[in-house]
Design an enzyme around this catalytic site. Structure first.
Site, PDB file in Angstrom:
ATOM      1  N   SER A   1       1.339  -1.548   0.165  1.00 54.06           N
ATOM      2  CA  SER A   1       0.041  -0.358   0.084  1.00 54.06           C
ATOM      3  C   SER A   1       0.505   0.661  -0.114  1.00 54.06           C
ATOM      4  O   SER A   1       0.311   2.000  -0.527  1.00 54.06           O
ATOM      5  CB  SER A   1      -0.634  -0.173   1.725  1.00 54.06           C
ATOM      6  OG  SER A   1      -1.823  -0.566   1.541  1.00 54.06           O
TER       7      SER A   1
ATOM      8  N   ASP B   1      -7.021  -8.143   3.873  1.00 49.87           N
ATOM      9  CA  ASP B   1      -6.050  -9.162   2.638  1.00 49.87           C
ATOM     10  C   ASP B   1      -5.280 -10.204   3.983  1.00 49.87           C
ATOM     11  O   ASP B   1      -4.928 -11.154   3.272  1.00 49.87           O
ATOM     12  CB  ASP B   1      -4.604  -8.353   2.360  1.00 49.87           C
ATOM     13  CG  ASP B   1      -5.265  -7.057   1.333  1.00 49.87           C
ATOM     14  OD1 ASP B   1      -6.476  -7.192   1.081  1.00 49.87           O
ATOM     15  OD2 ASP B   1      -4.981  -6.474   1.337  1.00 49.87           O
TER      16      ASP B   1
ATOM     17  N   LYS C   1     -12.025  -8.933  -4.174  1.00 49.99           N
ATOM     18  CA  LYS C   1     -10.581  -9.075  -3.958  1.00 49.99           C
ATOM     19  C   LYS C   1     -10.144  -9.563  -5.851  1.00 49.99           C
ATOM     20  O   LYS C   1     -10.741  -9.706  -6.499  1.00 49.99           O
ATOM     21  CB  LYS C   1      -9.996 -10.022  -3.016  1.00 49.99           C
ATOM     22  CG  LYS C   1     -10.422  -8.558  -2.083  1.00 49.99           C
ATOM     23  CD  LYS C   1     -10.036  -7.290  -2.146  1.00 49.99           C
ATOM     24  CE  LYS C   1     -10.343  -7.220  -0.401  1.00 49.99           C
ATOM     25  NZ  LYS C   1     -10.005  -5.285  -0.964  1.00 49.99           N
TER      26      LYS C   1
HETATM   27  C1  S3P Z   1      -5.199  -1.327  -0.394  1.00 52.29           C
HETATM   28  C2  S3P Z   1      -6.829  -1.612   0.287  1.00 52.29           C
HETATM   29  C3  S3P Z   1      -7.678  -2.743   0.056  1.00 52.29           C
HETATM   30  C4  S3P Z   1      -6.708  -3.716   0.127  1.00 52.29           C
HETATM   31  C5  S3P Z   1      -5.702  -3.206  -0.938  1.00 52.29           C
HETATM   32  C6  S3P Z   1      -4.619  -3.111  -0.386  1.00 52.29           C
HETATM   33  C7  S3P Z   1      -4.829   0.186   0.189  1.00 52.29           C
HETATM   34  O1  S3P Z   1      -8.417  -2.240  -0.880  1.00 52.29           O
HETATM   35  O2  S3P Z   1      -7.591  -4.977  -0.019  1.00 52.29           O
HETATM   36  O3  S3P Z   1      -4.960  -4.770  -0.942  1.00 52.29           O
HETATM   37  O4  S3P Z   1      -3.857  -0.057  -0.238  1.00 52.29           O
HETATM   38  O5  S3P Z   1      -5.507   0.945  -0.429  1.00 52.29           O
HETATM   39  P1  S3P Z   1      -9.974  -1.742  -0.350  1.00 52.29           P
HETATM   40  O6  S3P Z   1      -9.578  -0.515   0.055  1.00 52.29           O
HETATM   41  O7  S3P Z   1     -10.992  -1.640  -1.410  1.00 52.29           O
HETATM   42  O8  S3P Z   1     -10.722  -3.108   0.903  1.00 52.29           O
END
Ligand code: S3P
Length: 445
Positions: A29, A328, A355
């Site tokens: 992220s 996740d 996902k």
């Molecule tokens: C993430 C947000 C999550 C997560 C993804 C990474 C991010 O998704 O599942 O792997 O970096 O903002 P969502 O925001 O759609 O829940």
């Protein structure tokens, strides 16, 4: 990216205790965000510890195609010279985000605030994922979708707004991707853009926007929510970003060490932002021995060292409001639950269906094919732990890195070997997973 022309299967069998000290790769992220904010800033951004997985490399390529200068200067060391807020140029070709929903959706937000046209595309998994949730607020801000695949899916062409409007937006689901897309588009809008979330999602975008010089105010909203307000048209300046180790990647060796009897494993520099640590809370409730030390917070995100010792786990109830802080991690938690004594009920998992694969179904299938009793009831998953897992199954990964890694973790302690049909997608988030697990003592062949 050319995946799965040649699927690479792998088998994991129990091998005795795992031991050693490792640092899992940089947080995915934060890595995406560092590249995107670096591209929107004026001046030089230096990133260390960047995750060099395919997802993030695709974001780096996209930022280059939008006009930023992005260079790799060493292992995990990257520099970005940005174009400034609103300064993106129209790319010559479609932007290909491969398997990455985060890279694609955050870049859509950034493009929505620039007066350019860009086409977004991805692999077969990303082409199935919903984009409407991102486009709804971006259209309110003045951008337009000029063409798209079936039911608003990729490939999609977006016309960014010449004069984006600041909005107040309540996100319909707890999603850091939606929040981040709105805030990134809001950078170009005059006035204050506000996102309200009923359940707080990871806050890396807000933290990093402040670090790059934007004015962001966050307040609590209701019991579990937040309200984030960004003042538009800031001059973002290049910054140094140190990327901590990814807690979502650390989850795999952590669960492997808990279930493989006699294991003792140390993980360093793991990010401990409270909006990412729901798994650690849950594992501790299950009786896991997780010792945290060397806490530090000198780089904008907290981190710590974790020592994990094999533990007899017990089943627990995981409340729905914890989901955003471990969204996740449910796949590998389900593996831990299968090795626990007693039933684990995980509630409120609807987001898992959208996902990289339908993770609710794929996780249940992964467990069932290895002899574990599991039930999906509405949006809940119930795993009946028997203290051991028979194993012996072949797991379908559905182009999903986390299914592949969870199944291989299960094999490290199952009675019979666990096979996965394809490991190639592991490279999207954790390129060194297989050698790192082998170095800890896992038997992967
Ligand atoms: C993430 C947000 C999550 C997560 C993804 C990474 C991010 O998704 O599942 O792997 O970096 O903002 P969502 O925001 O759609 O829940």
């Amino acid at each position: 990216m050319s995946h799965s022309d040649q699927p690479t299967p792998l088998q994991s069998r129990s091998s005795g205790p795992l031991s050693g000290r490792v640092r899992v790769p940089g947080d995915k992220s934060i890595s995406h965000r560092a590249l995107i904010l670096g591209a929107l800033a004026v001046g030089e951004t230096r990133i260390s510890g960047l995750l060099e997985g395919e997802d993030v490399l695709n974001t780096a390529k996209a930022m280059r195609a939008l006009g930023a200068q992005v260079e790799r200067t060493g292992e995990g060391a990257w520099t970005v010279h940005g174009v400034g807020v609103g300064g993106f140029k129209a790319p010559d070709a479609p932007l290909d985000f491969g398997n990455s929903g985060t890279g694609c959706r955050l870049a859509m937000g950034a493009v929505a605030g620039s007066p350019i046209v860009a086409t977004f595309d991805g692999d077969a998994s990303l082409r199935k994922r919903p984009m409407r949730r991102i486009l709804d607020p971006l259209e309110l801000m003045g951008s337009k979708v000029t063409s798209s695949g079936d039911s608003g899916r990729l490939p999609m062409t977006l016309q960014g707004a010449r004069d984006p409007l600041p909005i107040v937006y309540r996100t319909p689901v707890a999603s850091a991707q939606i929040k981040s897309a709105v805030l990134l588009a809001g950078l170009s809008a005059p006035g204050v853009t506000t996102v309200i979330e009923t359940e707080a999602s990871r806050d890396h975008t807000e933290l990093m926007l402040s670090h790059f010089g934007a004015h962001v105010v966050t307040t609590n909203e209701g019991t579990h929510g937040r309200k984030i307000s960004l003042t538009g048209q800031p001059e973002l300046h290049g910054a140094n970003v140190v990327v901590p180790a990814d807690p979502s990647s650390a989850a795999f060796p952590i669960v492997a060490a808990l279930i493989a009897p006699g294991s003792d494993v140390v993980l360093t520099d793991v990010m401990t932002n409270p909006l990412r640590t729901g798994l650690f809370t849950t594992l501790r409730e299950m009786g896991a021995s997780i010792e945290e030390s060397h806490q530090r917070n000198d780089t904008g995100e907290p981190m710590a060292q974790f020592r994990i010792r094999a533990s007899q786990l017990r089943g627990v109830e995981v409340p729905p409001e914890r989901a955003p802080s471990m969204i996740d991690e449910y796949l590998v938690l389900a593996v831990a639950a299968a090795f626990a004594e007693g039933t684990t009920t995980m509630r409120g998992l609807q987001e898992l269906r959208v996902k990289e694969s339908d993770r609710l179904q794929a996780t249940a299938d992964m467990l069932r094919v290895n002899g574990v009793q599991v039930e999906i009831s509405g949006d809940d998953m119930i795993v009946v732990g028997k203290g051991h897992v028979p194993g012996g199954g072949l797991v379908a990964t559905h182009m999903d890195h986390r299914i592949a890694m969870s199944a291989l973790v299960m094999g490290t302690a199952a009675d019979a070997p666990v096979k996965v049909d394809d490991t190639t997608f592991i490279a999207t988030s954790f390129p060194d997973f297989i050698p790192m697990m082998r170095a800890l003592g896992a038997d992967l062949t």
